[in-house]
Write a protein that holds these residues in place. Structure first.
Motif, PDB file in Angstrom:
ATOM      1  N   GLY A 172      13.416   4.904  -1.123  1.00 20.91           N
ATOM      2  CA  GLY A 172      13.506   6.220  -1.732  1.00 20.91           C
ATOM      3  C   GLY A 172      14.917   6.556  -2.155  1.00 20.91           C
ATOM      4  N   ALA A 173      15.900   6.240  -1.312  1.00 20.74           N
ATOM      5  CA  ALA A 173      17.302   6.508  -1.649  1.00 20.74           C
ATOM      6  C   ALA A 173      17.739   5.651  -2.830  1.00 20.74           C
ATOM      7  CB  ALA A 173      18.178   6.247  -0.436  1.00 20.74           C
ATOM      8  N   LEU A 174      17.290   4.402  -2.864  1.00 22.71           N
ATOM      9  CA  LEU A 174      17.625   3.525  -3.987  1.00 22.71           C
ATOM     10  C   LEU A 174      17.106   4.098  -5.293  1.00 22.71           C
ATOM     11  CD1 LEU A 174      18.506   0.823  -5.307  1.00 22.71           C
ATOM     12  CD2 LEU A 174      16.280  -0.098  -4.617  1.00 22.71           C
ATOM     13  N   LEU A 175      15.843   4.487  -5.328  1.00 18.84           N
ATOM     14  CA  LEU A 175      15.259   5.010  -6.570  1.00 18.84           C
ATOM     15  C   LEU A 175      15.891   6.335  -6.968  1.00 18.84           C
ATOM     16  CD1 LEU A 175      11.473   4.145  -6.077  1.00 18.84           C
ATOM     17  CD2 LEU A 175      13.350   2.719  -6.946  1.00 18.84           C
ATOM     18  N   THR A 176      16.202   7.164  -5.993  1.00 11.02           N
ATOM     19  CA  THR A 176      16.873   8.431  -6.296  1.00 11.02           C
ATOM     20  C   THR A 176      18.214   8.184  -6.975  1.00 11.02           C
ATOM     21  OG1 THR A 176      15.817   9.585  -4.444  1.00 11.02           O
ATOM     22  CG2 THR A 176      17.875  10.518  -5.270  1.00 11.02           C
ATOM     23  N   GLY A 177      18.971   7.221  -6.478  1.00 11.22           N
ATOM     24  CA  GLY A 177      20.260   6.903  -7.070  1.00 11.22           C
ATOM     25  C   GLY A 177      20.139   6.353  -8.475  1.00 11.22           C
ATOM     26  N   LEU A 178      19.153   5.489  -8.704  1.00 15.62           N
ATOM     27  CA  LEU A 178      18.968   4.932 -10.043  1.00 15.62           C
ATOM     28  C   LEU A 178      18.523   6.004 -11.032  1.00 15.62           C
ATOM     29  CD1 LEU A 178      17.192   1.565  -9.109  1.00 15.62           C
ATOM     30  CD2 LEU A 178      19.583   1.890  -9.779  1.00 15.62           C
ATOM     31  N   GLY A 197       5.299  -1.040  -7.747  1.00 15.19           N
ATOM     32  CA  GLY A 197       6.110   0.086  -8.168  1.00 15.19           C
ATOM     33  C   GLY A 197       7.495   0.150  -7.566  1.00 15.19           C
ATOM     34  N   TYR A 198       7.776  -0.648  -6.562  1.00 14.32           N
ATOM     35  CA  TYR A 198       9.105  -0.605  -5.942  1.00 14.32           C
ATOM     36  C   TYR A 198      10.061  -1.604  -6.602  1.00 14.32           C
ATOM     37  CZ  TYR A 198       6.820  -4.338  -3.128  1.00 14.32           C
ATOM     38  OH  TYR A 198       6.118  -5.436  -2.706  1.00 14.32           O
ATOM     39  N   VAL A 199      11.354  -1.397  -6.363  1.00 12.64           N
ATOM     40  CA  VAL A 199      12.369  -2.363  -6.783  1.00 12.64           C
ATOM     41  C   VAL A 199      12.558  -3.344  -5.629  1.00 12.64           C
ATOM     42  CG1 VAL A 199      14.786  -2.699  -7.423  1.00 12.64           C
ATOM     43  CG2 VAL A 199      13.528  -0.733  -8.322  1.00 12.64           C
ATOM     44  N   PRO A 200      12.164  -4.605  -5.803  1.00 13.83           N
ATOM     45  CA  PRO A 200      12.205  -5.551  -4.696  1.00 13.83           C
ATOM     46  C   PRO A 200      13.599  -6.144  -4.496  1.00 13.83           C
ATOM     47  CG  PRO A 200      11.330  -6.625  -6.619  1.00 13.83           C
ATOM     48  CD  PRO A 200      11.569  -5.189  -7.013  1.00 13.83           C
ATOM     49  N   SER A 201      13.755  -6.801  -3.374  1.00 16.78           N
ATOM     50  CA  SER A 201      15.007  -7.486  -3.078  1.00 16.78           C
ATOM     51  C   SER A 201      15.067  -8.832  -3.789  1.00 16.78           C
ATOM     52  CB  SER A 201      15.157  -7.700  -1.572  1.00 16.78           C
ATOM     53  OG  SER A 201      15.194  -6.477  -0.884  1.00 16.78           O
ATOM     54  N   ARG A 259       0.815  -1.210   0.000  1.00 14.34           N
ATOM     55  CA  ARG A 259       0.000   0.000   0.000  1.00 14.34           C
ATOM     56  C   ARG A 259       0.849   1.261   0.000  1.00 14.34           C
ATOM     57  NH1 ARG A 259      -3.699  -2.386   4.814  1.00 14.34           N
ATOM     58  NH2 ARG A 259      -5.108  -3.686   3.560  1.00 14.34           N
ATOM     59  N   GLU A 260       2.043   1.185   0.561  1.00 13.05           N
ATOM     60  CA  GLU A 260       2.963   2.326   0.630  1.00 13.05           C
ATOM     61  C   GLU A 260       4.307   1.887   0.059  1.00 13.05           C
ATOM     62  OE1 GLU A 260       2.721   4.472   4.520  1.00 13.05           O
ATOM     63  OE2 GLU A 260       1.397   2.805   5.049  1.00 13.05           O
ATOM     64  N   PRO A 261       4.445   1.892  -1.263  1.00 16.95           N
ATOM     65  CA  PRO A 261       5.622   1.291  -1.903  1.00 16.95           C
ATOM     66  C   PRO A 261       6.956   1.840  -1.422  1.00 16.95           C
ATOM     67  CG  PRO A 261       3.931   1.769  -3.528  1.00 16.95           C
ATOM     68  CD  PRO A 261       3.477   2.398  -2.254  1.00 16.95           C
ATOM     69  N   LEU A 262       7.001   3.116  -1.045  1.00 20.33           N
ATOM     70  CA  LEU A 262       8.289   3.685  -0.644  1.00 20.33           C
ATOM     71  C   LEU A 262       8.737   3.214   0.735  1.00 20.33           C
ATOM     72  CD1 LEU A 262       8.056   7.325  -2.051  1.00 20.33           C
ATOM     73  CD2 LEU A 262       9.357   5.374  -2.945  1.00 20.33           C
ATOM     74  N   PRO A 279      10.369  12.610 -12.081  1.00 21.25           N
ATOM     75  CA  PRO A 279      11.708  13.039 -11.645  1.00 21.25           C
ATOM     76  C   PRO A 279      12.139  12.532 -10.268  1.00 21.25           C
ATOM     77  CG  PRO A 279      10.133  14.758 -11.150  1.00 21.25           C
ATOM     78  CD  PRO A 279       9.359  13.654 -11.821  1.00 21.25           C
ATOM     79  N   ASP A 280      11.264  11.845  -9.523  1.00 21.47           N
ATOM     80  CA  ASP A 280      11.591  11.508  -8.139  1.00 21.47           C
ATOM     81  C   ASP A 280      10.987  10.155  -7.775  1.00 21.47           C
ATOM     82  OD1 ASP A 280       8.842  11.964  -7.590  1.00 21.47           O
ATOM     83  OD2 ASP A 280       9.228  14.083  -7.217  1.00 21.47           O
ATOM     84  N   PRO A 281      11.322   9.629  -6.590  1.00 21.68           N
ATOM     85  CA  PRO A 281      10.809   8.316  -6.191  1.00 21.68           C
ATOM     86  C   PRO A 281       9.291   8.215  -6.175  1.00 21.68           C
ATOM     87  CG  PRO A 281      12.669   8.904  -4.806  1.00 21.68           C
ATOM     88  CD  PRO A 281      12.355  10.112  -5.627  1.00 21.68           C
TER      89      PRO A 281
END
Length: 295
Positions: free
Chosen positions: A214-220, A128-132, A17-20, A233-235
């Motif tokens: 959020g930090a992961l997506l910002t870096g990518l 929407g998130y990048v999973p492990s 529900r809260e991907p970030l 433009p942002d996570p």
């Protein structure tokens, strides 16, 4: 009396529900998840089913007795499944497993496992998130949460993992698994990624998984103009666009490959697969805790 509801214990955030917030807050001590509550367990000298559980009335009973009272399978008939991402979060598991009017319970135990490290899968999950995703690393000793799932629960979790992951059976001889009681698991199931793991854009090593999404997506985004066009433009825009459109998720996965970031590190788990090798993998059957311990 302590309020054992997940939100009261600080497990309110659900990554679905809260991907970030992915991967969510994991359990850090043995616990029994049931009905949106978390009951503490104490490691004992015997097997898991004999460990004391403090129920809602504060009385301590063996885990198997607590499970029997709830009308669900006892520990020996359940399958141990290793989590490397959000399945270690009781809030996420509750989201996946709870059904109105149907009781459920899942023992969740942090276990030290040798030979597995956690990276980021080279794809985007439907939320929407990048999973492990796991990969083999001989020198790694990683604390991971093992959940003991019954047959219906295992099928429900399989549905959330396939086809981007496949369930493999890791033997304890190759990947030592030590419970807080000192017991060594004979084996455990793991969802191995089929897309590889992401390389750090600035290095050759895999990106560590399980950190701040959020930090992961910002870096990518900072490392790829193509991803900025697709998801920037942002996570928050990333998870919104990716979560809304499967085509966008696949385009991002292609960008990962084209950027040279997708490493085939998860391929080593293929030797432990029990499903068919041809075509899309389908969830295999599973051995339970008793069978794995006494085979």
């Amino acid at each position: 009396m302590i309020d054992r509801r997940l939100a009261a214990l600080g497990f309110a955030e659900v990554p679905a529900r809260e991907p970030l917030c992915y991967p969510g807050r994991p359990v850090t001590s043995p616990a029994l998840l049931t009905g949106g509550e978390l009951w503490p367990m104490e490691p004992g000298e015997g097997r898991l089913g004999s460990w004391p559980v403090a129920g809602p009335d504060g009385h301590r009973v063996p885990l198997d007795a607590a499970l029997a009272r709830l009308g669900v399978p006892t520990a020996g008939a359940r399958t141990p499944v290793i989590a490397v991402g959000s399945n270690a979060s009781p809030a996420q598991l509750h989201h996946k497993l709870s059904r109105p009017g149907t009781p459920y319970a899942v023992p969740m135990v942090p276990v030290d496992i040798t030979g597995i490290a956690v990276g980021c899968s080279a794809h985007i999950a439907r939320y929407g998130y990048v999973p492990s995703a796991p990969y083999t690393a001989a020198s790694a000793r990683t604390p991971l949460v093992v959940s003991w799932l019954d047959t219906e629960q295992l099928a429900a979790v399989d549905d959330t993992e396939y086809p981007n992951y496949r369930r493999v059976l890791l033997p304890g001889t190759d990947f030592p698994m030590v419970l807080p009681s000192g017991e060594r698991l004979g084996g455990g199931y793991l969802y191995a990624g089929r897309r590889g793991v992401l390389r750090n854009p600035d290095a050759t090593a895999p990106l560590p998984g399980g950190g701040d999404q959020g930090a992961l997506l910002t870096g990518l985004l900072a490392a790829s103009a193509r991803l900025r066009t697709l998801l920037g433009p942002d996570p928050r825009s990333w998870v919104g666009r990716a979560g809304a459109d499967p085509a966008v998720r696949e385009a991002a996965a292609r960008a990962f490959r084209d950027e040279g970031w997708a490493l085939p590190r998860g391929a080593a788990f293929g030797r432990y697969a029990e499903d068919a090798g041809d075509g899309p993998p389908r969830p295999p059957g599973a051995r339970d805790y008793d069978a794995l311990s006494f085979s």
